[in-house]
Design an enzyme around this catalytic site. Sequence first.
Site, PDB file in Angstrom:
ATOM      1  N   HIS A  19       0.828  -1.205   0.000  1.00  0.00           N
ATOM      2  CA  HIS A  19       0.000   0.000   0.000  1.00  0.00           C
ATOM      3  C   HIS A  19       0.866   1.261   0.000  1.00  0.00           C
ATOM      4  O   HIS A  19       1.585   1.509   0.965  1.00  0.00           O
ATOM      5  CB  HIS A  19      -0.885  -0.042   1.257  1.00  0.00           C
ATOM      6  CG  HIS A  19      -1.860   1.072   1.367  1.00  0.00           C
ATOM      7  ND1 HIS A  19      -1.819   1.998   2.390  1.00  0.00           N
ATOM      8  CD2 HIS A  19      -2.906   1.412   0.582  1.00  0.00           C
ATOM      9  CE1 HIS A  19      -2.814   2.854   2.238  1.00  0.00           C
ATOM     10  NE2 HIS A  19      -3.484   2.518   1.152  1.00  0.00           N
ATOM     11  N   GLU A  47       0.102  -0.665  -4.602  1.00  0.00           N
ATOM     12  CA  GLU A  47      -1.028   0.245  -4.732  1.00  0.00           C
ATOM     13  C   GLU A  47      -0.451   1.643  -4.711  1.00  0.00           C
ATOM     14  O   GLU A  47       0.526   1.909  -3.988  1.00  0.00           O
ATOM     15  CB  GLU A  47      -1.990   0.049  -3.559  1.00  0.00           C
ATOM     16  CG  GLU A  47      -3.268   0.877  -3.614  1.00  0.00           C
ATOM     17  CD  GLU A  47      -3.201   2.236  -2.921  1.00  0.00           C
ATOM     18  OE1 GLU A  47      -4.192   2.966  -2.973  1.00  0.00           O
ATOM     19  OE2 GLU A  47      -2.147   2.576  -2.318  1.00  0.00           O
ATOM     20  N   ASP A  49      -1.627   6.129  -5.576  1.00  0.00           N
ATOM     21  CA  ASP A  49      -2.732   7.087  -5.748  1.00  0.00           C
ATOM     22  C   ASP A  49      -2.364   8.071  -6.852  1.00  0.00           C
ATOM     23  O   ASP A  49      -1.234   8.568  -6.874  1.00  0.00           O
ATOM     24  CB  ASP A  49      -2.956   7.859  -4.442  1.00  0.00           C
ATOM     25  CG  ASP A  49      -3.108   6.919  -3.259  1.00  0.00           C
ATOM     26  OD1 ASP A  49      -4.187   6.354  -3.099  1.00  0.00           O
ATOM     27  OD2 ASP A  49      -2.111   6.736  -2.515  1.00  0.00           O
ATOM     28  N   HIS A  62      -0.946  10.968  -2.725  1.00  0.00           N
ATOM     29  CA  HIS A  62      -2.195  10.626  -2.032  1.00  0.00           C
ATOM     30  C   HIS A  62      -3.079  11.848  -1.787  1.00  0.00           C
ATOM     31  O   HIS A  62      -4.238  11.881  -2.187  1.00  0.00           O
ATOM     32  CB  HIS A  62      -1.886   9.926  -0.698  1.00  0.00           C
ATOM     33  CG  HIS A  62      -3.126   9.526   0.038  1.00  0.00           C
ATOM     34  ND1 HIS A  62      -3.798  10.371   0.892  1.00  0.00           N
ATOM     35  CD2 HIS A  62      -3.851   8.377   0.012  1.00  0.00           C
ATOM     36  CE1 HIS A  62      -4.865   9.762   1.364  1.00  0.00           C
ATOM     37  NE2 HIS A  62      -4.920   8.544   0.846  1.00  0.00           N
ATOM     38  N   GLU A 121      -5.047   3.690  -7.824  1.00  0.00           N
ATOM     39  CA  GLU A 121      -6.243   4.293  -7.227  1.00  0.00           C
ATOM     40  C   GLU A 121      -6.407   5.719  -7.745  1.00  0.00           C
ATOM     41  O   GLU A 121      -5.551   6.585  -7.526  1.00  0.00           O
ATOM     42  CB  GLU A 121      -6.185   4.314  -5.691  1.00  0.00           C
ATOM     43  CG  GLU A 121      -7.544   4.784  -5.178  1.00  0.00           C
ATOM     44  CD  GLU A 121      -7.627   5.161  -3.719  1.00  0.00           C
ATOM     45  OE1 GLU A 121      -6.758   4.779  -2.922  1.00  0.00           O
ATOM     46  OE2 GLU A 121      -8.589   5.875  -3.377  1.00  0.00           O
TER      47      GLU A 121
END
Length: 261
Positions: A19, A47, A49, A62, A121
Amino acid sequence: MKPYQPKPLHNKPPYVIAHRGVSAKVPENTLASFERAASVSGIDMIELDVRLSKDEEVIVLHDRTLQRTSTGNGPARNYSMEEIRRFDAGSWFHPVFSHQCIPTLCEVFQQVGDRLWVDVEIKSDWLHREPPGLLEEKVLDAVHRCGMDDRVMFSSFDHQLLATIKKMKPSSVTGISYNFSYDFSRLPSTLAERVGASVFVCAKRELTHRMVDDAHSHGIAVYVYTLNSVHDAQRMLTYGVDGILSNNADDILDVVKSHGA
Ligand code: G3P
Ligand code: CA
């Protein structure tokens, strides 16, 4: 009820997903954090962002603003990529990472894309709505240009963005992130089928056995976040989840992989 047939991304689930990279040990969403994940054998996916810079480059960040994780200040959307590159995105974490900067999505793909799957994401900026389709188009273009079409999953709390991704590129693998405020009481299958998603992503405190059963009975995989301890990972594995997002992906690897063996 249909038998559960996970839509496989590559290896056998449950997947271990780093993450924001190995973000407990290396500053989140930096090349160093993703490289750490790629260097650990067994981690399946990272993962990250994404959002847009002023000149519409897809950047990996993020927050909508720069100040928590870099020496920049204010919304990233107000700065060009050239300006964003000058910010130090590592010192806030530890001085040894002072040379890290905010990467573009393509730079991450170039660094680790041949070794890992990537969960991209897509972040919605509720205070600065992007023109319809712009962010989705830029993200898809970056994925395609970098040869990552077959190694990416798109996720978002904004399910409309995922519907647009599917419309623009029907073969995309998409994962809806469960938003307690908007999605409360709706089952994974209801939410996923609206936008053609094949993965349901949920916070550990919100996930129930009923949700997992519903997802699996409709052929939808379940990923849970953010499990940073072996104890948490063990507990969620008993739910039958298919993927675990962790800031300490290297530390939970053994317990997850031995469960799947
Ligand atoms: O996709 C799971 C997780 O990344 C969503 O929350 O705030 O860490 O982006 P956040
Ligand atoms: Ca995220």
